[in-house]
Enzyme design. Structure first.
Site, short mmCIF file in Angstrom:
data_model
loop_
_atom_site.label_atom_id
_atom_site.label_comp_id
_atom_site.label_asym_id
_atom_site.label_seq_id
_atom_site.Cartn_x
_atom_site.Cartn_y
_atom_site.Cartn_z
CD1 TRP A 103 -32.84 9.72 -3.30
CD2 TRP A 103 -33.30 11.77 -2.82
NE1 TRP A 103 -33.34 10.07 -2.05
CE2 TRP A 103 -33.60 11.25 -1.90
CE3 TRP A 103 -33.23 13.40 -2.82
CZ2 TRP A 103 -34.16 11.87 -0.71
CZ3 TRP A 103 -33.74 14.06 -1.53
CH2 TRP A 103 -34.09 13.19 -0.67
CG ASP A 191 -26.81 12.23 -4.38
OD1 ASP A 191 -26.30 11.70 -3.37
OD2 ASP A 191 -28.05 12.69 -4.20
CE LYS A 215 -30.27 9.31 3.36
NZ LYS A 215 -30.34 9.97 1.98
C1 LIG Z 1 -31.10 11.13 1.55
C2 LIG Z 1 -30.64 11.47 -0.12
C3 LIG Z 1 -30.52 12.83 -0.20
C4 LIG Z 1 -31.19 14.06 0.56
O1 LIG Z 1 -30.23 14.25 1.61
P1 LIG Z 1 -30.37 15.68 2.65
O2 LIG Z 1 -29.26 15.35 3.48
O3 LIG Z 1 -31.58 15.28 3.11
O4 LIG Z 1 -30.40 16.70 1.98
C5 LIG Z 1 -30.15 13.20 -1.36
N1 LIG Z 1 -29.79 12.30 -2.21
C6 LIG Z 1 -29.60 10.69 -1.91
C7 LIG Z 1 -29.27 9.89 -2.92
C8 LIG Z 1 -30.11 10.62 -0.78
O5 LIG Z 1 -30.26 9.31 -0.34
#
Ligand SMILES: *Cc1c(COP(=O)(O)O)cnc(C)c1O
Length: 379
Positions: A103, A191, A215
């Site tokens: 990510w 993030d 999540k």
């Molecule tokens: C799932 C996830 C993403 C991607 O998210 P999207 O909603 O599919 O754009 C980005 N960063 C992390 C850490 C994630 O777990």
């Protein structure tokens, strides 16, 4: 009626059962309006009140200081990979990125379209993520003392929970004037998609936190951005208005129609979390769930976790079967036992059990019992 399976999906992930139940109960008639919450105006007073309450609850749960704005946006965490540099790179035209997994790698690559990206450290090693075999190489978080921080960076970007590899920061980065500390002049952007609200964090260490809701917060389609006010208002002139933090903040996340159902469900999840005792209380349960699962893995001859012990994720527990020929049988038997979505991400392989806030401890107990039984039968 209770749910028939335990869902270990990494995302979209499970949502607390009482939340789904309440949403089902109110689906056809939300608060006596005779309409579903999806069908009412986002500018009506009922929805505005819901929106304000969801933000207030999130502020309370994370102890967000008053000089931060909470924005609800759309486009997923991946859209934020572009939205962040468009909003925060400013005149500096460059930013620092720490690579700890897929990510953060994606974030850095997208940001490079908008300015200069300095890699402060790459956990995949000197060869980097493009080296053959490096895809499984993200198994630790480089010590802060080896980060090559640049003074000129507009911000430092981290992914504090790498969902795919199961690597997680166990503490907030250290900000200060010391040699290896992140300068207070370089805001940290994180993030936090896959561990927001799962542990106590010090929001004041960060300039901006963002992530997708699917999540630990609610349904896909909703994103959260928690951004320090002084960082708002530096967007590049080509930044789309709907993605400009200033425009979104000035309009209270209602510049355009927000994902209303997602905000509603997130609000219910925040209420549920408060009823559990808040973030510190759920963190204690998360510690216990992760301990049970890692103990089972470490104590077995069949299962193996490859992440550095100090960086193991509490949310996404990755593991491998030492005999990979048993992978399909493991997954099929698990499904048979009502334990769903345990297959690891294709980039890493193996297995992954995502045990977010909404996963009850009984789910982890059932998984551990299944793993022991499978090892006895097949290991
Ligand atoms: C799932 C996830 C993403 C991607 O998210 P999207 O909603 O599919 O754009 C980005 N960063 C992390 C850490 C994630 O777990």
């Amino acid at each position: 009626m209770t749910r028939k399976v335990f869902n270990f999906s990494p995302g979209p992930a499970l949502i607390p059962e009482p939340v789904l139940r309440q949403a089902a109960d109110e689906m056809l008639d939300w608060q006596g309006t005779g309409m579903s919450v999806m069908e009412v105006s986002h500018r009506g007073k009922d929805f505005m009140a819901l929106h304000a309450r969801a933000i207030a609850d999130l502020r309370e749960l994370l102890a967000i200081p008053p000089n931060y704005k909470v924005l609800f946006m759309q486009g997923g965490a991946l859209a934020e990979n572009a939205i962040v540099p468009l909003n925060l790179m400013g005149d500096a035209g460059q930013a620092d990125y720490l690579l700890t997994g897929q990510w953060s790698l994606k974030s850095a690559r997208e940001a490079a379209r908008y300015g200069q990206v300095n890699i402060v450290a790459d956990a995949a090693g000197a060869a980097g993520a493009d080296a053959p075999g490096a895809k499984g190489a993200y198994t630790h978080i480089p010590e802060q003392s080896v980060w090559k921080l640049s003074r000129e960076a507009a911000y430092l970007h981290l992914c504090t929970s790498e969902t795919i590899e199961g690597v997680e920061f166990q503490r907030d980065p250290i900000v200060g004037l010391g040699e290896h500390e992140v300068s207070p002049d370089v805001p940290i952007v994180a993030d936090m998609s896959s561990h927001i609200l799962s542990r106590v964090i010090d929001v004041s260490r960060y300039g901006c936190l963002y992530g997708g809701a699917q999540k630990n917060i609610g349904p896909a389609g909703l994103t959260f951005v928690i951004v320090r006010e002084d960082l708002i208002g530096r967007a590049h002139r080509l930044c789309p208005s709907a993605f400009n933090y200033q425009v979104v903040a000035d309009n209270d996340s209602m510049f355009n129609t927000p994902p209303t159902f997602g905000i509603y469900l997130a609000g219910l999840v925040f209420e549920w979390l408060k009823a559990q005792g808040g973030v510190a209380a759920i963190e204690a349960i998360n510690i216990e769930k992760a301990r049970m699962l890692y103990d089972a893995i470490d104590g077995s001859g069949l299962y193996q976790n490859r992440v550095s012990r100090t960086d193991r994720s509490r949310m996404n527990v990755t593991f491998f079967l030492r005999d990979e020929r048993l992978n399909e049988a493991f997954l099929a038997d698990a499904r048979e036992a009502g334990l769903m979505n345990l297959k690891g991400h294709r980039v890493v392989g193996g297995m992954r059990a995502s045990i977010y806030n909404a996963m009850p401890i009984e789910g982890v107990r059932a998984l551990v019992a299944f793993m022991r039984d499978f090892e006895q039968r097949r290991g």
